[in-house]
Design an enzyme around this catalytic site. Structure first.
Site, PDB file in Angstrom:
ATOM      1  N   CYS A  11     -28.484 -11.130   8.275  1.00 30.38           N
ATOM      2  CA  CYS A  11     -28.220 -11.625   9.637  1.00 30.38           C
ATOM      3  C   CYS A  11     -27.174 -10.792  10.371  1.00 30.38           C
ATOM      4  O   CYS A  11     -26.859 -11.074  11.524  1.00 30.38           O
ATOM      5  CB  CYS A  11     -27.764 -13.078   9.589  1.00 30.38           C
ATOM      6  SG  CYS A  11     -28.886 -14.136   8.697  1.00 30.38           S
TER       7      CYS A  11
ATOM      8  N   HIS B  30     -21.727 -16.861  13.202  1.00 32.89           N
ATOM      9  CA  HIS B  30     -23.131 -16.792  12.789  1.00 32.89           C
ATOM     10  C   HIS B  30     -23.600 -18.219  12.501  1.00 32.89           C
ATOM     11  O   HIS B  30     -22.894 -18.996  11.849  1.00 32.89           O
ATOM     12  CB  HIS B  30     -23.299 -15.911  11.551  1.00 32.89           C
ATOM     13  CG  HIS B  30     -24.648 -16.070  10.926  1.00 32.89           C
ATOM     14  ND1 HIS B  30     -25.802 -15.899  11.659  1.00 32.89           N
ATOM     15  CD2 HIS B  30     -25.043 -16.444   9.683  1.00 32.89           C
ATOM     16  CE1 HIS B  30     -26.843 -16.144  10.888  1.00 32.89           C
ATOM     17  NE2 HIS B  30     -26.408 -16.480   9.674  1.00 32.89           N
TER      18      HIS B  30
ATOM     19  N   GLU C 257     -34.276  -8.915  10.027  1.00 37.41           N
ATOM     20  CA  GLU C 257     -34.452  -8.961   8.583  1.00 37.41           C
ATOM     21  C   GLU C 257     -35.848  -9.453   8.245  1.00 37.41           C
ATOM     22  O   GLU C 257     -36.164  -9.664   7.087  1.00 37.41           O
ATOM     23  CB  GLU C 257     -33.356  -9.801   7.925  1.00 37.41           C
ATOM     24  CG  GLU C 257     -33.383 -11.271   8.230  1.00 37.41           C
ATOM     25  CD  GLU C 257     -32.326 -12.021   7.420  1.00 37.41           C
ATOM     26  OE1 GLU C 257     -31.318 -12.394   8.019  1.00 37.41           O
ATOM     27  OE2 GLU C 257     -32.526 -12.225   6.215  1.00 37.41           O
TER      28      GLU C 257
HETATM   29  N1  CAA Z   1     -26.047 -38.616   6.904  1.00 37.71           N
HETATM   30  C1  CAA Z   1     -25.091 -37.720   7.251  1.00 37.71           C
HETATM   31  N2  CAA Z   1     -24.822 -36.618   6.494  1.00 37.71           N
HETATM   32  C2  CAA Z   1     -25.551 -36.421   5.385  1.00 37.71           C
HETATM   33  C3  CAA Z   1     -26.557 -37.317   4.977  1.00 37.71           C
HETATM   34  C4  CAA Z   1     -26.793 -38.469   5.793  1.00 37.71           C
HETATM   35  N3  CAA Z   1     -27.729 -39.364   5.470  1.00 37.71           N
HETATM   36  N4  CAA Z   1     -27.099 -36.851   3.839  1.00 37.71           N
HETATM   37  C5  CAA Z   1     -26.459 -35.698   3.533  1.00 37.71           C
HETATM   38  N5  CAA Z   1     -25.525 -35.448   4.458  1.00 37.71           N
HETATM   39  C6  CAA Z   1     -24.612 -34.289   4.531  1.00 37.71           C
HETATM   40  C7  CAA Z   1     -24.043 -33.879   3.186  1.00 37.71           C
HETATM   41  O1  CAA Z   1     -22.895 -34.648   2.874  1.00 37.71           O
HETATM   42  C8  CAA Z   1     -23.711 -32.428   3.433  1.00 37.71           C
HETATM   43  O2  CAA Z   1     -22.521 -32.326   4.171  1.00 37.71           O
HETATM   44  P1  CAA Z   1     -21.292 -31.468   3.602  1.00 37.71           P
HETATM   45  O3  CAA Z   1     -21.812 -30.081   3.442  1.00 37.71           O
HETATM   46  O4  CAA Z   1     -20.266 -31.565   4.669  1.00 37.71           O
HETATM   47  O5  CAA Z   1     -20.914 -32.081   2.313  1.00 37.71           O
HETATM   48  C9  CAA Z   1     -24.830 -31.973   4.369  1.00 37.71           C
HETATM   49  O6  CAA Z   1     -25.404 -33.175   4.913  1.00 37.71           O
HETATM   50  C10 CAA Z   1     -25.952 -31.205   3.688  1.00 37.71           C
HETATM   51  O7  CAA Z   1     -26.382 -31.962   2.606  1.00 37.71           O
HETATM   52  P2  CAA Z   1     -26.589 -31.271   1.194  1.00 37.71           P
HETATM   53  O8  CAA Z   1     -25.391 -30.450   0.851  1.00 37.71           O
HETATM   54  O9  CAA Z   1     -27.065 -32.246   0.215  1.00 37.71           O
HETATM   55  O10 CAA Z   1     -27.806 -30.339   1.633  1.00 37.71           O
HETATM   56  P3  CAA Z   1     -28.704 -29.419   0.750  1.00 37.71           P
HETATM   57  O11 CAA Z   1     -28.012 -28.931  -0.453  1.00 37.71           O
HETATM   58  O12 CAA Z   1     -30.010 -30.086   0.584  1.00 37.71           O
HETATM   59  O13 CAA Z   1     -28.904 -28.171   1.755  1.00 37.71           O
HETATM   60  C11 CAA Z   1     -28.034 -26.017   2.365  1.00 37.71           C
HETATM   61  C12 CAA Z   1     -27.847 -27.536   2.455  1.00 37.71           C
HETATM   62  C13 CAA Z   1     -27.725 -25.589   0.928  1.00 37.71           C
HETATM   63  C14 CAA Z   1     -27.100 -25.315   3.325  1.00 37.71           C
HETATM   64  C15 CAA Z   1     -29.505 -25.687   2.712  1.00 37.71           C
HETATM   65  O14 CAA Z   1     -29.802 -26.076   4.007  1.00 37.71           O
HETATM   66  C16 CAA Z   1     -29.855 -24.230   2.547  1.00 37.71           C
HETATM   67  O15 CAA Z   1     -30.085 -23.733   1.437  1.00 37.71           O
HETATM   68  N6  CAA Z   1     -29.946 -23.474   3.693  1.00 37.71           N
HETATM   69  C17 CAA Z   1     -30.280 -22.074   3.696  1.00 37.71           C
HETATM   70  C18 CAA Z   1     -29.118 -21.190   3.321  1.00 37.71           C
HETATM   71  C19 CAA Z   1     -28.067 -21.119   4.407  1.00 37.71           C
HETATM   72  O16 CAA Z   1     -28.315 -21.350   5.564  1.00 37.71           O
HETATM   73  N7  CAA Z   1     -26.840 -20.734   4.017  1.00 37.71           N
HETATM   74  C20 CAA Z   1     -25.755 -20.577   4.969  1.00 37.71           C
HETATM   75  C21 CAA Z   1     -24.803 -19.489   4.565  1.00 37.71           C
HETATM   76  S1  CAA Z   1     -25.719 -17.953   4.325  1.00 37.71           S
HETATM   77  C22 CAA Z   1     -25.983 -17.373   5.927  1.00 37.71           C
HETATM   78  O17 CAA Z   1     -25.334 -17.796   6.826  1.00 37.71           O
HETATM   79  C23 CAA Z   1     -27.047 -16.336   6.155  1.00 37.71           C
HETATM   80  C24 CAA Z   1     -28.249 -17.027   6.707  1.00 37.71           C
HETATM   81  O18 CAA Z   1     -28.458 -17.078   7.909  1.00 37.71           O
HETATM   82  C25 CAA Z   1     -29.165 -17.651   5.744  1.00 37.71           C
END
Ligand code: CAA
Length: 388
Positions: A111, A233, A79
């Site tokens: 992906c 994935h 991609e």
């Molecule tokens: N200690 C331990 N855990 C902690 C922590 C700490 N100090 N601080 C935060 N966490 C945990 C949170 O509780 C959360 O866990 P849960 O999901 O179990 O609640 C986790 O860490 C992540 O924290 P946030 O939800 O606050 O994280 P975020 O919103 O900043 O980012 C994300 C998370 C949205 C996935 C981001 O990484 C992102 O946008 N990633 C890209 C998109 C992606 O990968 N999507 C996946 C599905 S799409 C796909 O699979 C296709 C692809 O390849 C992209």
């Protein structure tokens, strides 16, 4: 006769960036990354590396001896392609010295497309069992700096030789599919980085898993309990843990949390230090499982869930072939991961900005990769690849 993966090899860049360093710069708790998303390091491609060189490096061990001339089709899933018209497969075809009479094509659906390639490869081989098909998936995952996606970058390529009577994993013909037009993650032609609705993307991933699984169980007699392991994935390793818990719940499984974790833990090892490699990531997870499982997995069934945002999902299954251990590249993979060099934040920012001469000017790219193939120059809009 059976059809499936005869050999599997992967490659990642020789540079990595530790998410502890990112956390420090952002004044965030490193556990958010190490625990929360389950990622430790991410591979950063050198400037003389791209999806083509990574793909050629991944496939190189599979095309030794007569095999290069025996491959009838090369399918390249990505991609993060380098051209809107010419398939990356054509460059790789030359770098690997494949036959002039080999078909070469590129496939895209976020992906997911490596799974489409693998299924099409199996179909081609089922029709003409003497043929060998090379499937390569290669991607560089890039999000905007200072966004939640930044910690889930990475890079890698995987190559699989698909044949009749495969020596590693035979692939079952039954599959479960799910397609839905959603905007969870996408990258318009004019952008270098993906746009993503992060939280929404994780919800859609889980919904697509349930839907693909329901479709799978309507066509296969296998049930959740028939699988010893599951490969998901891997955008980040926590996603697979959430997915597996979700699928267990959908199936009212009575396995304990520890038993469920044991079904996926070995698939996550490489991904935690390579990061997301989009099309390649689930298959690097498969290599991770086969190479790191403490038990002999002969005859066991693995469930595989492939997801591509936008979205297309597929659940399918494979059965491990007895003696598979002798056909893996475990030592080479571990040595490659071990030899990687850590970069600091400034070096990371430099690597993040890959050369992009849009006016056709000539850019000579200094050697930095330790891989066999490199991108030496971009001149007059042409990318020039060499054997390093
Ligand atoms: N200690 C331990 N855990 C902690 C922590 C700490 N100090 N601080 C935060 N966490 C945990 C949170 O509780 C959360 O866990 P849960 O999901 O179990 O609640 C986790 O860490 C992540 O924290 P946030 O939800 O606050 O994280 P975020 O919103 O900043 O980012 C994300 C998370 C949205 C996935 C981001 O990484 C992102 O946008 N990633 C890209 C998109 C992606 O990968 N999507 C996946 C599905 S799409 C796909 O699979 C296709 C692809 O390849 C992209």
């Amino acid at each position: 006769s059976s059809v499936g993966i005869d050999q599997i090899s992967f490659y990642t860049s020789n540079f990595f960036f530790d998410l502890r360093t990112l956390a420090q710069v952002q004044d965030t708790d490193p556990d958010k990354y190490y625990q929360g998303i389950g990622q430790e390091k991410m591979g950063m491609a050198a400037h003389d590396e791209d999806v083509v060189t990574m793909a050629a490096n991944a496939a190189y061990p599979l095309v030794q001896g007569d095999v290069a001339q025996e491959i009838s089709t090369l399918m390249f899933a990505t991609e993060t392609g380098i051209d809107q018209s010419k398939a990356a497969a054509v460059y790789v075809h030359r770098l690997l010295g494949l036959s002039d009479n080999c078909r070469a094509v590129e496939l895209k659906q976020a992906c997911y497309s490596a799974t489409a390639a693998l299924q099409m490869a199996c179909a081609l081989v089922a029709r003409q069992p003497e043929k060998k098909v090379l499937v390569i998936a290669s991607d560089i995952a890039r999000y905007e700096l200072n966004t939640p996606g930044e910690a889930t970058q990475g890079c890698g390529a995987v190559a699989m030789l698909v044949t009749a009577n495969p020596r590693v994993l035979s692939i079952d013909p039954e599959v479960g599919n799910y397609t839905e037009d959603v905007m969870d993650f996408w990258r318009p032609n004019y952008r270098k980085t993906a746009l993503v609705d992060g939280k929404y993307s994780t919800k859609i991933y889980l919904r697509a898993l349930k839907k693909a699984w329901e479709n799978y169980t309507s066509v296969s007699s296998l049930t959740f309990a028939d699988f010893s392991h599951f490969c998901y994935h891997l955008p980040f390793s926590r996603m697979a843990q959430k997915a597996h818990q979700h699928l267990a719940k959908v199936n009212k499984s009575e396995l304990s949390a520890e038993q469920l974790e044991a079904q996926i833990a070995d698939t996550l090892r490489y991904n935690k230090t390579i990061g997301n490699s989009y099309t390649a990531s689930m298959y690097i997870g498969l290599a991770s499982l086969l190479e790191n499982s403490a038990q002999d997995m002969a005859d066991q069934r693995i469930g595989l869930f492939s997801y591509g945002s936008g979205c297309v999902a597929e659940f399918f299954a494979g059965q491990v072939v007895a003696g598979y251990q002798q056909h893996l590249f475990k030592d080479a993979h571990l040595a490659m991961l071990d030899a990687r060099e850590e970069v600091d934040y400034d070096q990371y920012l430099k690597l993040y900005a890959a050369p992009d001469p849009q006016e056709g000017e000539c850019v000579e790219i200094p050697a930095a990769t330790t891989g066999r193939f490199r991108l030496a120059k971009i001149d007059n809009h042409k990318r020039e690849y060499v054997v390093a």
